[in-house]
Design an enzyme around this catalytic site. Structure first.
Site, PDB file in Angstrom:
ATOM      1  CG  HIS A  32       0.085  -1.968  -8.584  1.00  0.00           C
ATOM      2  ND1 HIS A  32       0.544  -3.156  -8.044  1.00  0.00           N
ATOM      3  CD2 HIS A  32       0.825  -0.984  -8.028  1.00  0.00           C
ATOM      4  CE1 HIS A  32       1.534  -2.893  -7.204  1.00  0.00           C
ATOM      5  NE2 HIS A  32       1.720  -1.572  -7.179  1.00  0.00           N
ATOM      6  CG  ASN A  42       9.320  -1.892  -2.799  1.00  0.00           C
ATOM      7  OD1 ASN A  42       9.748  -2.927  -2.298  1.00  0.00           O
ATOM      8  ND2 ASN A  42       9.123  -0.786  -2.110  1.00  0.00           N
ATOM      9  CG  ASP A  69      16.652  -3.419  -5.013  1.00  0.00           C
ATOM     10  OD1 ASP A  69      16.936  -4.296  -5.862  1.00  0.00           O
ATOM     11  OD2 ASP A  69      16.476  -2.223  -5.310  1.00  0.00           O
ATOM     12  CB  ILE A 127      10.751  -7.588 -10.044  1.00  0.00           C
ATOM     13  CG1 ILE A 127      11.285  -7.021  -8.717  1.00  0.00           C
ATOM     14  CG2 ILE A 127      11.120  -9.060 -10.194  1.00  0.00           C
ATOM     15  CD1 ILE A 127      10.703  -7.673  -7.463  1.00  0.00           C
ATOM     16  CG  ASN A 156       2.428   9.274  -7.379  1.00  0.00           C
ATOM     17  OD1 ASN A 156       1.821   9.353  -6.304  1.00  0.00           O
ATOM     18  ND2 ASN A 156       2.963   8.159  -7.813  1.00  0.00           N
ATOM     19  NE  ARG A 169      -0.467   5.678  -7.545  1.00  0.00           N
ATOM     20  CZ  ARG A 169       0.196   5.108  -6.566  1.00  0.00           C
ATOM     21  NH1 ARG A 169       1.147   5.783  -5.917  1.00  0.00           N
ATOM     22  NH2 ARG A 169      -0.067   3.882  -6.210  1.00  0.00           N
ATOM     23  CD  GLU A 226       1.953   2.885 -11.917  1.00  0.00           C
ATOM     24  OE1 GLU A 226       1.107   2.963 -11.028  1.00  0.00           O
ATOM     25  OE2 GLU A 226       3.127   2.532 -11.711  1.00  0.00           O
ATOM     26  CE  LYS A 242       7.819   8.050  -7.317  1.00  0.00           C
ATOM     27  NZ  LYS A 242       7.414   6.706  -7.641  1.00  0.00           N
ATOM     28  CD  GLU A 290       8.991  -2.246 -16.955  1.00  0.00           C
ATOM     29  OE1 GLU A 290       9.895  -1.426 -17.223  1.00  0.00           O
ATOM     30  OE2 GLU A 290       7.867  -1.899 -16.546  1.00  0.00           O
ATOM     31  NE  ARG A 297       2.877  -2.801   0.115  1.00  0.00           N
ATOM     32  CZ  ARG A 297       2.476  -2.247  -1.018  1.00  0.00           C
ATOM     33  NH1 ARG A 297       1.452  -2.748  -1.672  1.00  0.00           N
ATOM     34  NH2 ARG A 297       3.081  -1.200  -1.509  1.00  0.00           N
TER      35      ARG A 297
HETATM   36  P1  ADP Z   1       7.478   0.488  -7.026  1.00  0.00           P
HETATM   37  O1  ADP Z   1       6.648  -0.687  -6.618  1.00  0.00           O
HETATM   38  O2  ADP Z   1       8.074   1.218  -5.882  1.00  0.00           O
HETATM   39  O3  ADP Z   1       6.832   1.373  -8.078  1.00  0.00           O
HETATM   40  P2  ADP Z   1       9.219  -0.476  -9.157  1.00  0.00           P
HETATM   41  O4  ADP Z   1       8.184  -1.053 -10.029  1.00  0.00           O
HETATM   42  O5  ADP Z   1      10.031   0.646  -9.686  1.00  0.00           O
HETATM   43  O6  ADP Z   1       8.726  -0.139  -7.714  1.00  0.00           O
HETATM   44  O7  ADP Z   1      10.200  -1.671  -8.762  1.00  0.00           O
HETATM   45  C1  ADP Z   1      11.274  -1.467  -7.898  1.00  0.00           C
HETATM   46  C2  ADP Z   1      11.908  -2.824  -7.636  1.00  0.00           C
HETATM   47  O8  ADP Z   1      12.313  -3.435  -8.854  1.00  0.00           O
HETATM   48  C3  ADP Z   1      13.178  -2.748  -6.809  1.00  0.00           C
HETATM   49  O9  ADP Z   1      12.904  -2.753  -5.445  1.00  0.00           O
HETATM   50  C4  ADP Z   1      13.877  -4.026  -7.224  1.00  0.00           C
HETATM   51  O10 ADP Z   1      13.433  -5.098  -6.398  1.00  0.00           O
HETATM   52  C5  ADP Z   1      13.407  -4.284  -8.617  1.00  0.00           C
HETATM   53  N1  ADP Z   1      14.426  -4.027  -9.642  1.00  0.00           N
HETATM   54  C6  ADP Z   1      14.707  -2.862 -10.271  1.00  0.00           C
HETATM   55  N2  ADP Z   1      15.719  -3.027 -11.144  1.00  0.00           N
HETATM   56  C7  ADP Z   1      16.085  -4.334 -11.066  1.00  0.00           C
HETATM   57  C8  ADP Z   1      17.063  -5.147 -11.713  1.00  0.00           C
HETATM   58  N3  ADP Z   1      17.892  -4.655 -12.631  1.00  0.00           N
HETATM   59  N4  ADP Z   1      17.149  -6.448 -11.359  1.00  0.00           N
HETATM   60  C9  ADP Z   1      16.323  -6.965 -10.428  1.00  0.00           C
HETATM   61  N5  ADP Z   1      15.376  -6.261  -9.796  1.00  0.00           N
HETATM   62  C10 ADP Z   1      15.253  -4.976 -10.109  1.00  0.00           C
END
Ligand code: ADP
Length: 402
Positions: free
Chosen positions: A183, A214, A285, A335, A7, A94, A388, A14, A337, A244
């Site tokens: 996605h 994110n 975050d 978020i 990726n 990707r 992914e 990555k 998960e 965004r």
């Molecule tokens: P991306 O969209 O960059 O692939 P991810 O799916 O890995 O991102 O999600 C990252 C986001 O998940 C972080 O910015 C944060 O907001 C959220 N996140 C990760 N771990 C936790 C947690 N334990 N509690 C709450 N939010 C979390």
């Protein structure tokens, strides 16, 4: 069969090396700040249940040097996980945007690279980097098939009334302005896993997937196919995200451009990089947003409420589109998960729609796919971790098998 998944970003890369016979991870990592004065490679290997981590900090002038070092680490006589790079049967890439021409993963050929290049227009940050990743792989792994898996693929299945915007029709004909959806690799993987988890055939699955990270997006899955999706021509549309804005009144764009004297690219950057949670409360975050709410920050509380409301509004509309036949609503990504607070807020007051969250189960941290609704919830609420890279590797395996 070993498959490498790449990726490539503009200044990052990555990767994961997967053993497909067991669907297990052999190695993974991330090269950051490629082209900068100082770069960083974080590499992990997984051997006999043991994880080893290596961090290398030095300049990586281009993606070529980065990938050469990754190959050296993967094939290191002592710490490596393969003896020779020839053990890699295929490389899955990707790619963010495939335009209208791409509706499935494809073996990389010159015409495929031309399509990726044509889509630079829609994805100016990601597609050029994705193509670089492919060209580096072609150079460093001669003779190994490269497979491109597109973020737009799953969303390409949506019906015309879902992908068209109510703009003059010629804009679609001339400029291909339509909803593509993103996605898609995650949404496709999660749909497959959801069907598996529920013991259903994918072709019978009707569900809503909330990919909240994110960047965030949702899909309405009908009979195993994407029936609607929240992201649009670009990954900006839909939910409130980390940086965004998601869906806004489009008239705001010319208004802000005029009042603030911004160019098209400046207002684009404002909406993509300075908005969402960041623009509202200064944090991207979700963990920081919660900490700020705890500390009494009203803007953080507002940002959280807005994000949740944006999810709920799309969830409600997708339940309506599915017409009462919904097998599951599914949380996934960072978020989705990990954040029980967001999940609880999204499901709050949804009992009349058949969604009843089990609070204790929601608050428990456990790995893997699981149910977080009560046994009497008409619609099961699930957490299905996304993967992914595995989806890309499975697509590559399927293609080279042909
Ligand atoms: P991306 O969209 O960059 O692939 P991810 O799916 O890995 O991102 O999600 C990252 C986001 O998940 C972080 O910015 C944060 O907001 C959220 N996140 C990760 N771990 C936790 C947690 N334990 N509690 C709450 N939010 C979390």
């Amino acid at each position: 069969m070993k498959i490498l998944v790449i990726n490539a970003g503009s200044s990052s890369c990555k990767y994961q090396l997967l053993e497909m016979d067991t669907q297990s991870l052999l190695g993974s990592g991330l090269v950051e700040r490629i082209g900068a004065r100082m770069g960083c490679l974080t590499h992990r290997t997984y051997k006999g249940g043991k994880e080893e981590k290596v961090v290398r900090e030095h300049p990586f002038p281009t993606h070529v040097e980065s990938m050469e070092e990754v190959i050296a680490l993967l094939t290191d006589p002592e710490a490596g996980v393969i003896k020779n790079k020839n053990e890699i049967a295929a490389i899955g890439h990707r790619v963010v945007h495939g335009g209208e021409a791409i509706t499935a993963p494809v073996l990389v050929t010159q015409p495929v690279k031309d399509i990726i290049r044509e889509c630079f227009l829609f994805s100016p940050l990601h597609n050029p980097a994705n193509l670089t990743g492919i060209e580096v792989a072609e150079k460093l792994f001669p003779g190994v098939p490269n497979v491109a898996v597109f973020d737009t693929e799953f969303g390409m299945g949506i019906p015309e009334e879902a992908y068209m915007y109510a703009l003059p029709y010629h804009l679609y004909e001339e400029l291909k302005i339509r909803r593509y959806g993103f996605h898609g690799t995650s949404h496709k993987y999660v749909a497959g896993r959801t069907a598996e988890y529920l013991g259903k055939a994918l072709k019978d699955l009707c569900s809503v997937t909330m990919h909240l990270g994110n960047g965030s997006s949702m899909t309405c899955v009908k009979n195993g196919r994407c029936f609607d999706t929240s992201m649009g021509l670009t990954p900006l549309e839909g939910l409130v995200m980390g940086t965004r804005c998601g869906s806004i009144d489009p008239a705001i764009v010319p208004f802000v451009m005029e009042k603030k004297g911004l160019s098209a690219s400046e207002v684009d950057a404002l909406m993509n990089k300075q908005s969402g949670l960041l623009g509202l409360c200064g944090h991207t975050d979700m963990r920081d947003v919660h900490a700020q709410i705890e500390a009494g920050d009203k803007r953080a509380a507002l940002a959280f409420k807005m994000l949740v409301r944006s999810v709920k509004k799309i969830l409600g509309s997708y339940l309506a589109l599915l017409g009462g036949k919904t097998d599951a609503v599914v949380f996934t990504a960072g978020i989705g998960e990990n954040d029980s607070i967001t999940r609880a807020a999204v499901c709050e007051g949804m009992e009349a729609f058949g969604i009843k969250l089990d609070k204790a189960e929601n608050n428990t941290r456990k790995p893997g796919a699981r149910t977080i609704s009560t046994p009497d919830s008409n619609i099961p609420v699930l957490i299905i971790p996304t993967n992914e890279e595995l989806q890309i590797a499975m697509a590559a395996k399927a293609l080279i098998g042909k």
